[in-house]
Design a protein around this motif. Structure first.
Motif, mmCIF file in Angstrom:
data_model
loop_
_atom_site.group_PDB
_atom_site.id
_atom_site.type_symbol
_atom_site.label_atom_id
_atom_site.label_comp_id
_atom_site.label_asym_id
_atom_site.label_seq_id
_atom_site.Cartn_x
_atom_site.Cartn_y
_atom_site.Cartn_z
ATOM 1 N N ILE A 2 -8.734 3.675 -2.444
ATOM 2 C CA ILE A 2 -7.978 4.166 -1.231
ATOM 3 C C ILE A 2 -6.592 4.052 -1.307
ATOM 4 C CG2 ILE A 2 -7.663 3.822 1.157
ATOM 5 C CD1 ILE A 2 -10.617 2.616 1.300
ATOM 6 N N ASP A 3 -5.774 5.207 -1.071
ATOM 7 C CA ASP A 3 -4.342 5.081 -0.979
ATOM 8 C C ASP A 3 -3.935 4.710 0.474
ATOM 9 O OD1 ASP A 3 -1.821 5.434 -1.102
ATOM 10 O OD2 ASP A 3 -1.535 7.284 -1.773
ATOM 11 N N THR A 4 -3.847 3.703 0.797
ATOM 12 C CA THR A 4 -3.554 3.279 2.277
ATOM 13 C C THR A 4 -2.354 3.677 2.801
ATOM 14 O OG1 THR A 4 -2.802 0.876 1.536
ATOM 15 C CG2 THR A 4 -5.313 1.263 2.130
ATOM 16 N N HIS A 5 -1.203 4.351 1.977
ATOM 17 C CA HIS A 5 0.064 4.587 2.554
ATOM 18 C C HIS A 5 0.555 5.609 1.792
ATOM 19 C CE1 HIS A 5 3.648 2.978 4.896
ATOM 20 N NE2 HIS A 5 4.050 3.756 4.157
ATOM 21 N N HIS A 31 -10.167 8.187 0.133
ATOM 22 C CA HIS A 31 -9.594 7.972 1.507
ATOM 23 C C HIS A 31 -7.953 7.969 1.140
ATOM 24 C CE1 HIS A 31 -12.897 6.955 4.012
ATOM 25 N NE2 HIS A 31 -13.616 6.689 2.934
ATOM 26 N N ILE A 32 -7.303 8.735 2.201
ATOM 27 C CA ILE A 32 -5.732 8.582 1.914
ATOM 28 C C ILE A 32 -5.450 8.585 3.646
ATOM 29 C CG2 ILE A 32 -3.752 9.937 1.855
ATOM 30 C CD1 ILE A 32 -4.950 11.331 -0.517
ATOM 31 N N PHE A 33 -4.452 7.407 3.521
ATOM 32 C CA PHE A 33 -3.981 6.947 5.105
ATOM 33 C C PHE A 33 -2.599 7.452 5.146
ATOM 34 C CE2 PHE A 33 -7.821 4.586 4.660
ATOM 35 C CZ PHE A 33 -8.090 4.223 5.802
ATOM 36 N N MET A 34 -2.253 8.111 6.245
ATOM 37 C CA MET A 34 -0.826 8.610 6.342
ATOM 38 C C MET A 34 -0.292 8.315 7.387
ATOM 39 S SD MET A 34 -2.164 12.644 5.734
ATOM 40 C CE MET A 34 -3.082 12.727 7.527
ATOM 41 N N PRO A 35 0.986 7.432 7.019
ATOM 42 C CA PRO A 35 1.671 6.721 8.026
ATOM 43 C C PRO A 35 2.757 7.696 8.462
ATOM 44 C CG PRO A 35 2.255 5.956 5.931
ATOM 45 C CD PRO A 35 1.021 6.750 5.523
ATOM 46 N N ALA A 36 3.219 7.621 9.725
ATOM 47 C CA ALA A 36 4.281 8.450 10.389
ATOM 48 C C ALA A 36 5.649 8.033 10.111
ATOM 49 C CB ALA A 36 3.996 8.831 11.804
ATOM 50 N N ILE A 37 6.592 9.062 9.881
ATOM 51 C CA ILE A 37 7.929 8.557 10.207
ATOM 52 C C ILE A 37 8.446 8.851 11.295
ATOM 53 C CG2 ILE A 37 10.310 9.286 9.041
ATOM 54 C CD1 ILE A 37 8.491 8.387 7.081
ATOM 55 N N ASN A 38 8.073 9.838 12.182
ATOM 56 C CA ASN A 38 8.291 9.874 13.396
ATOM 57 C C ASN A 38 7.193 10.738 14.096
ATOM 58 O OD1 ASN A 38 8.982 12.678 12.897
ATOM 59 N ND2 ASN A 38 11.126 11.914 11.990
ATOM 60 N N ILE A 197 -4.772 -4.646 -0.200
ATOM 61 C CA ILE A 197 -5.029 -3.416 -0.088
ATOM 62 C C ILE A 197 -4.064 -2.488 -1.013
ATOM 63 C CG2 ILE A 197 -6.082 -3.441 2.071
ATOM 64 C CD1 ILE A 197 -3.808 -2.234 3.201
ATOM 65 N N LEU A 198 -4.597 -1.552 -1.531
ATOM 66 C CA LEU A 198 -3.657 -0.526 -2.471
ATOM 67 C C LEU A 198 -3.087 0.360 -1.704
ATOM 68 C CD1 LEU A 198 -6.585 -0.184 -5.309
ATOM 69 C CD2 LEU A 198 -4.278 -1.669 -5.604
ATOM 70 N N GLU A 199 -1.790 0.877 -2.272
ATOM 71 C CA GLU A 199 -1.283 2.092 -1.758
ATOM 72 C C GLU A 199 -0.339 2.639 -2.933
ATOM 73 O OE1 GLU A 199 2.952 0.571 -0.186
ATOM 74 O OE2 GLU A 199 1.481 -0.271 1.180
ATOM 75 N N THR A 200 0.390 3.731 -2.248
ATOM 76 C CA THR A 200 1.056 4.692 -3.453
ATOM 77 C C THR A 200 2.621 4.579 -2.709
ATOM 78 O OG1 THR A 200 0.736 6.764 -2.713
ATOM 79 C CG2 THR A 200 -0.398 5.634 -4.601
ATOM 80 N N ASP A 201 2.884 4.943 -1.636
ATOM 81 C CA ASP A 201 3.949 5.302 -0.452
ATOM 82 C C ASP A 201 4.477 6.566 -1.077
ATOM 83 O OD1 ASP A 201 5.980 5.020 1.401
ATOM 84 O OD2 ASP A 201 7.308 3.719 0.133
ATOM 85 N N ALA A 202 3.594 7.357 -1.775
ATOM 86 C CA ALA A 202 3.980 8.666 -2.384
ATOM 87 C C ALA A 202 4.686 9.438 -1.182
ATOM 88 C CB ALA A 202 2.681 9.429 -2.922
ATOM 89 N N PRO A 203 5.830 10.350 -1.531
ATOM 90 C CA PRO A 203 6.268 10.553 -3.160
ATOM 91 C C PRO A 203 7.237 9.541 -3.630
ATOM 92 C CG PRO A 203 7.560 11.706 -1.320
ATOM 93 C CD PRO A 203 6.547 11.168 -0.300
ATOM 94 N N TYR A 204 7.369 8.193 -2.883
ATOM 95 C CA TYR A 204 8.275 7.527 -3.290
ATOM 96 C C TYR A 204 7.582 6.379 -4.248
ATOM 97 C CZ TYR A 204 10.106 9.753 0.687
ATOM 98 O OH TYR A 204 10.399 10.574 1.649
ATOM 99 N N LEU A 205 8.660 5.667 -5.110
ATOM 100 C CA LEU A 205 8.107 4.328 -5.881
ATOM 101 C C LEU A 205 6.828 4.515 -6.616
ATOM 102 C CD1 LEU A 205 8.958 1.844 -2.918
ATOM 103 C CD2 LEU A 205 10.249 2.360 -4.741
ATOM 104 N N ALA A 206 6.895 5.645 -7.768
ATOM 105 C CA ALA A 206 5.742 5.611 -8.608
ATOM 106 C C ALA A 206 5.804 4.299 -9.299
ATOM 107 C CB ALA A 206 5.966 6.684 -9.457
ATOM 108 N N PRO A 207 4.428 3.911 -9.823
ATOM 109 C CA PRO A 207 4.187 2.945 -10.558
ATOM 110 C C PRO A 207 4.322 3.047 -12.013
ATOM 111 C CG PRO A 207 2.101 3.788 -9.993
ATOM 112 C CD PRO A 207 3.241 4.638 -9.239
ATOM 113 N N ASP A 208 4.711 1.868 -12.780
ATOM 114 C CA ASP A 208 4.653 2.255 -14.081
ATOM 115 C C ASP A 208 3.163 2.599 -14.542
ATOM 116 O OD1 ASP A 208 7.279 1.620 -15.050
ATOM 117 O OD2 ASP A 208 6.859 -0.638 -15.110
#
Length: 254
Positions: A2-5, A31-38, A197-208
């Motif tokens: 699950i990508d929670t963010h 599962h992908i969870f989508m936080p809002a910016i606005n 919990i796991l997340e990406t914050d994609a498209p930002y902060l790609a992991p090594d």
């Protein structure tokens, strides 16, 4: 997994969204969870679909949008977040990195989000940059036994992670955790996986090993691999525990 963010609705994915989602599904993301910016984020979320992935929406105002003049009221936020397809409140939080001019406005917005999250029994998703003490103080003050949520993109020290857990927060483990010399892995290694919990914050902060590239949901596997390594669990066990944690936090049936 699950990508929670994940801001999968962002313009950075406009040209190859289908391919990005196919890679996510092939990597095992379901599962992908989508936080809002606005609130303008919500119509964009409606356009996201894939046969093998379930998407979940959140509503809220990002703290850096507060700096740009965006405001909401408790009544307005409640109206958005009370919708049945909204599973979380946020992202909200504090960000003093760019400016400390709007501290009071950000803190007021965060408290509004906390109140709505408690009223609805939905988790709050917290952004934190250069504001750890202030953020945790507000969450502690707002905690009445009905507030739960996640410190998104956890970058704290061990004692800060322990405090966050004690006041009802899960820890969102993302790309920064995998960065060499960031030191986040040392704290995460000492904290309980049962609160992560796991997340990406994609498209930002790609992991090594993808650091510097556009992040995408399939890259969550690299974070899971690193988390398994530092926690001393198998990859499969790490995914199982973090998936269960995420579903429970957001009240989603498996």
């Amino acid at each position: 997994m699950i990508d929670t963010h994940c801001h999968i609705y962002a313009e950075q994915f406009e040209d190859d969204l289908a391919e990005v989602l196919d890679r996510a599904a092939q990597a095992g993301v379901d599962h992908i969870f989508m936080p809002a910016i606005n609130f303008d984020s919500l119509p964009k979320m409606e356009q996201i679909a894939h046969l093998e992935i379930t998407f979940h929406k959140m509503a809220g105002i990002h703290p850096t949008d507060i700096n740009e003049g965006t405001r909401t009221t408790e009544e307005e936020l409640y109206g958005y977040c009370s919708q049945d397809d909204i599973v979380g409140v946020g992202e909200t939080g504090l960000d003093y990195y760019w400016s400390d001019e709007y501290k009071s406005d950000q803190e007021q917005s965060l408290r509004i989000h906390c109140k709505v999250a408690k009223q609805l029994g939905k988790p709050i998703v917290l952004h934190n940059r250069d504001s750890t003490d202030e953020l945790l103080n507000i969450i502690e003050d707002e905690q009445d036994g009905n507030l739960r949520g996640v410190w998104h993109s956890f970058t704290g020290l061990e004692e800060e992670g322990e405090r966050a857990i004690d006041i009802g927060l899960a820890l969102g483990i993302g790309g920064i955790f995998t960065f060499k010399n960031a030191g986040v892995d040392e704290a995460v290694a000492k904290l309980p996986l049962q609160h992560m919990i796991l997340e990406t914050d994609a498209p930002y902060l790609a992991p090594d090993p993808k650091r510097g590239k556009r992040n995408e949901p399939s890259f969550v596997k690299y974070t899971a691999q690193k988390l398994a390594e530092v926690q001393g669990f198998s990859f499969e066990k790490t995914v199982q525990i973090t998936t269960s944690n995420a579903l429970e936090l957001f009240g989603i049936s498996s």
